[in-house]
Design an enzyme around this catalytic site. Structure first.
Site, PDB file in Angstrom:
ATOM      1  N   SER A  93      -8.706  23.123  -8.281  1.00  0.00           N
ATOM      2  CA  SER A  93      -7.694  22.408  -8.028  1.00  0.00           C
ATOM      3  C   SER A  93      -6.960  22.837 -10.566  1.00  0.00           C
ATOM      4  CB  SER A  93      -6.660  22.265  -7.411  1.00  0.00           C
ATOM      5  OG  SER A  93      -7.285  20.686  -7.724  1.00  0.00           O
ATOM      6  N   GLU A  94      -8.211  21.699 -10.697  1.00  0.00           N
ATOM      7  CA  GLU A  94      -7.929  21.857 -12.171  1.00  0.00           C
ATOM      8  C   GLU A  94      -9.273  21.321 -12.897  1.00  0.00           C
ATOM      9  OE1 GLU A  94      -3.650  20.352 -11.127  1.00  0.00           O
ATOM     10  OE2 GLU A  94      -6.236  19.830 -10.066  1.00  0.00           O
ATOM     11  N   THR A  95      -8.907  21.567 -13.967  1.00  0.00           N
ATOM     12  CA  THR A  95     -10.153  21.792 -14.871  1.00  0.00           C
ATOM     13  C   THR A  95     -10.237  21.291 -16.220  1.00  0.00           C
ATOM     14  OG1 THR A  95     -11.704  24.236 -14.317  1.00  0.00           O
ATOM     15  CG2 THR A  95     -12.657  22.859 -16.264  1.00  0.00           C
ATOM     16  N   HIS A 112      -7.824  13.063 -10.308  1.00  0.00           N
ATOM     17  CA  HIS A 112      -9.567  13.303  -9.544  1.00  0.00           C
ATOM     18  C   HIS A 112      -9.895  13.700 -10.952  1.00  0.00           C
ATOM     19  CE1 HIS A 112      -7.811  17.786  -8.584  1.00  0.00           C
ATOM     20  NE2 HIS A 112      -9.036  18.174  -9.069  1.00  0.00           N
TER      21      HIS A 112
END
Length: 112
Positions: A45-47, A74
């Site tokens: 979902s994110e980096t 997160h």
């Protein structure tokens, strides 16, 4: 050249649980397009992309597979645990699109 992308899971001690996030510890030299491509390839979902500053603080950019986002909790946790594993625990100041964020990582937060 593609930088090393670490894969961490926040909010768990089980690598197959929690909230996964990609982490690039030094994103200097990466264009916006390159960061976007890396995030899409990682597929989480994110980096988080860290850009260490000369003053010891960190600029952080977050990309989902589709777009840049201003902040991700997160991915911040994952990135700072990864950073502390390399640099040691301590107090850190992050500069994000959402503003400055202070993070403390203690020795128990960054397992070997």
């Amino acid at each position: 050249m593609t930088p090393a992308v670490l894969r961490y899971s926040a909010f768990t001690t089980d690598p197959s649980g929690g909230n996964p996030a990609g982490v690039v510890l030094d994103a200097h030299g990466l264009s916006d397009d390159a960061m976007q491509r890396i995030a899409a390839d990682v597929g989480y979902s994110e980096t988080a992309f860290l850009l260490p500053r000369a003053d010891g603080e960190l600029d952080v950019r977050y990309f989902s597979p589709l777009a840049e986002v201003s902040f991700c909790g997160h991915a911040t946790i994952a990135a700072m645990v990864a950073h502390a594993r390399r640099q040691g625990p301590g107090d850190f100041v992050l500069h994000t699109q959402a503003g400055r964020v202070r993070v403390t990582v203690d020795a128990g937060s960054s397992p070997p």
